[in-house]
Design a protein around this motif. Structure first.
Motif, mmCIF file in Angstrom:
data_model
loop_
_atom_site.group_PDB
_atom_site.id
_atom_site.type_symbol
_atom_site.label_atom_id
_atom_site.label_comp_id
_atom_site.label_asym_id
_atom_site.label_seq_id
_atom_site.Cartn_x
_atom_site.Cartn_y
_atom_site.Cartn_z
ATOM 1 N N TYR A 117 -3.034 4.216 5.352
ATOM 2 C CA TYR A 117 -1.832 6.251 4.940
ATOM 3 C C TYR A 117 -0.363 5.903 4.392
ATOM 4 C CZ TYR A 117 0.690 10.232 6.830
ATOM 5 O OH TYR A 117 1.758 11.025 7.778
ATOM 6 N N SER A 118 0.147 4.445 4.271
ATOM 7 C CA SER A 118 0.923 3.924 3.186
ATOM 8 C C SER A 118 0.586 4.580 1.775
ATOM 9 C CB SER A 118 1.012 2.666 3.803
ATOM 10 O OG SER A 118 2.135 2.088 5.505
ATOM 11 N N LEU A 119 -1.014 3.763 1.895
ATOM 12 C CA LEU A 119 -1.023 4.061 0.578
ATOM 13 C C LEU A 119 -1.157 5.143 -0.293
ATOM 14 C CD1 LEU A 119 -2.525 2.462 -2.176
ATOM 15 C CD2 LEU A 119 -4.109 2.050 -0.426
ATOM 16 N N TYR A 120 -2.125 6.055 1.248
ATOM 17 C CA TYR A 120 -1.896 7.403 0.557
ATOM 18 C C TYR A 120 -0.670 7.952 0.697
ATOM 19 C CZ TYR A 120 -1.728 12.429 1.621
ATOM 20 O OH TYR A 120 -1.634 13.361 1.890
ATOM 21 N N LEU A 121 0.812 7.949 0.727
ATOM 22 C CA LEU A 121 2.516 8.360 1.091
ATOM 23 C C LEU A 121 3.212 7.501 -0.739
ATOM 24 C CD1 LEU A 121 3.965 7.845 4.041
ATOM 25 C CD2 LEU A 121 2.679 10.350 3.179
ATOM 26 N N GLY B 34 0.866 7.975 -4.833
ATOM 27 C CA GLY B 34 0.771 9.598 -5.648
ATOM 28 C C GLY B 34 2.935 9.716 -6.288
ATOM 29 N N PRO B 35 3.877 9.577 -5.671
ATOM 30 C CA PRO B 35 4.705 9.687 -6.931
ATOM 31 C C PRO B 35 4.645 8.479 -7.934
ATOM 32 C CG PRO B 35 5.289 10.123 -4.689
ATOM 33 C CD PRO B 35 4.295 9.405 -4.640
ATOM 34 N N PHE B 36 4.342 7.286 -7.080
ATOM 35 C CA PHE B 36 4.624 6.157 -8.512
ATOM 36 C C PHE B 36 3.770 6.685 -9.691
ATOM 37 C CE2 PHE B 36 6.645 3.628 -4.894
ATOM 38 C CZ PHE B 36 7.829 3.282 -5.475
ATOM 39 N N LEU B 37 2.673 6.937 -9.288
ATOM 40 C CA LEU B 37 1.214 7.189 -10.522
ATOM 41 C C LEU B 37 1.470 7.957 -11.160
ATOM 42 C CD1 LEU B 37 -2.625 7.001 -8.414
ATOM 43 C CD2 LEU B 37 -1.096 5.218 -10.311
ATOM 44 N N ALA B 38 2.359 9.348 -10.507
ATOM 45 C CA ALA B 38 2.822 9.873 -11.606
ATOM 46 C C ALA B 38 3.874 9.801 -12.446
ATOM 47 C CB ALA B 38 3.547 11.303 -10.422
ATOM 48 N N LEU B 39 5.130 8.949 -11.435
ATOM 49 C CA LEU B 39 6.060 8.433 -12.333
ATOM 50 C C LEU B 39 5.331 7.760 -13.524
ATOM 51 C CD1 LEU B 39 8.802 7.826 -10.535
ATOM 52 C CD2 LEU B 39 9.078 8.509 -11.684
ATOM 53 N N ILE C 174 1.046 -1.369 -6.366
ATOM 54 C CA ILE C 174 1.187 0.443 -5.431
ATOM 55 C C ILE C 174 0.337 -0.176 -4.391
ATOM 56 C CG2 ILE C 174 0.205 2.576 -5.263
ATOM 57 C CD1 ILE C 174 0.660 3.293 -7.112
ATOM 58 N N ILE C 175 -0.697 -1.105 -3.784
ATOM 59 C CA ILE C 175 -1.003 -2.013 -2.731
ATOM 60 C C ILE C 175 0.325 -2.795 -2.234
ATOM 61 C CG2 ILE C 175 -2.441 -3.812 -1.412
ATOM 62 C CD1 ILE C 175 -4.800 -1.894 -4.009
ATOM 63 N N PRO C 176 0.700 -4.019 -3.257
ATOM 64 C CA PRO C 176 1.609 -4.539 -2.692
ATOM 65 C C PRO C 176 3.041 -3.646 -1.691
ATOM 66 C CG PRO C 176 0.654 -5.645 -4.206
ATOM 67 C CD PRO C 176 0.094 -3.913 -4.124
ATOM 68 N N PHE C 177 3.138 -2.895 -2.064
ATOM 69 C CA PHE C 177 3.969 -2.552 -1.918
ATOM 70 C C PHE C 177 3.473 -1.467 -0.967
ATOM 71 C CE2 PHE C 177 7.342 1.577 -1.951
ATOM 72 C CZ PHE C 177 8.541 1.337 -2.059
ATOM 73 N N SER C 178 2.802 -0.883 -0.708
ATOM 74 C CA SER C 178 2.099 -0.117 0.309
ATOM 75 C C SER C 178 2.766 -0.886 1.827
ATOM 76 C CB SER C 178 1.077 1.146 -0.317
ATOM 77 O OG SER C 178 0.636 1.549 -1.127
ATOM 78 N N ALA C 179 2.073 -2.189 1.370
ATOM 79 C CA ALA C 179 1.440 -3.511 2.388
ATOM 80 C C ALA C 179 3.341 -3.115 3.021
ATOM 81 C CB ALA C 179 1.165 -4.457 2.223
ATOM 82 N N TYR D 157 4.328 -0.155 4.748
ATOM 83 C CA TYR D 157 3.646 0.021 6.193
ATOM 84 C C TYR D 157 4.277 -1.049 6.998
ATOM 85 C CZ TYR D 157 -0.146 -1.248 9.530
ATOM 86 O OH TYR D 157 -0.834 -1.858 11.414
ATOM 87 N N HIS D 158 4.817 -2.578 6.855
ATOM 88 C CA HIS D 158 5.084 -3.278 7.910
ATOM 89 C C HIS D 158 6.595 -3.107 7.513
ATOM 90 C CE1 HIS D 158 1.899 -6.366 8.265
ATOM 91 N NE2 HIS D 158 1.665 -6.488 7.094
#
Length: 115
Positions: free
Chosen positions: A57-61, A64-69, A97-102, A105-106
Motif C-alpha cells: 500500500y505504501s508502494l502504491y501511494l 505515482g508521484p515519484f515516477l511522474a517526476l 521507490i521500494i526503499p522509500f516505500s519501506a 511503511y515503517h
C-alpha cells in the motif's frame, strides 16, 4: 515496454495488456492449485515477496508521484529512447521507490495499522 502487435485485421493488440492478463492467470492458478506445492508457491511465500506484500500500500501511494517526476525530469533534460527510459525508470523503482516505500511503511503507515 512492448510495442503493439497487429492481428490479421491490422488492429493493434496491446502486448502489455496481454502479458498482464497471462501473468494474472498464472498467479491465480498458482494460488488456486496450491496443493501441488510448486516452485511458484514457494516463491510467493518467500520472505522478500511477503515483505513486498506488506509494504504494497505504501508502494502504491508513493510510486505515482515519484515516477511522474522522474519521467518529466528525464523527458525535459535528456533524449533517451523509450526502452532506455523504461529501464532507467525500472532501476529508479528498485533503488529508490521500494526503499522509500519501506521507510514510509515503517514510519507512517505502521503507526496507523495498530489503531
Amino acid at each position: 515496454m512492448f510495442n503493439s502487435v497487429y492481428n490479421k485485421k491490422n488492429k493493434p493488440i496491446d502486448m502489455n495488456f496481454v502479458i498482464g492478463i497471462l501473468f494474472s492467470y498464472f498467479l491465480y492458478s498458482s494460488i488456486v492449485f496450491k496443493r501441488y506445492r510448486s516452485k511458484t508457491i514457494m516463491i510467493l511465500e518467500s520472505k522478500p515477496v511477503e515483505y513486498l506484500g506488506r509494504i504494497s500500500y505504501s508502494l502504491y501511494l508513493v510510486h505515482g508521484p515519484f515516477l511522474a517526476l522522474a519521467n518529466i525530469y528525464m523527458l525535459k533534460n535528456y533524449t533517451f529512447s523509450d526502452d532506455v527510459r523504461q529501464l532507467l525508470l525500472f532501476a529508479f523503482v528498485l533503488f529508490f521507490i521500494i526503499p522509500f516505500s519501506a521507510l514510509f511503511y515503517h514510519l507512517i503507515e505502521k503507526r496507523f495499522l495498530n489503531k
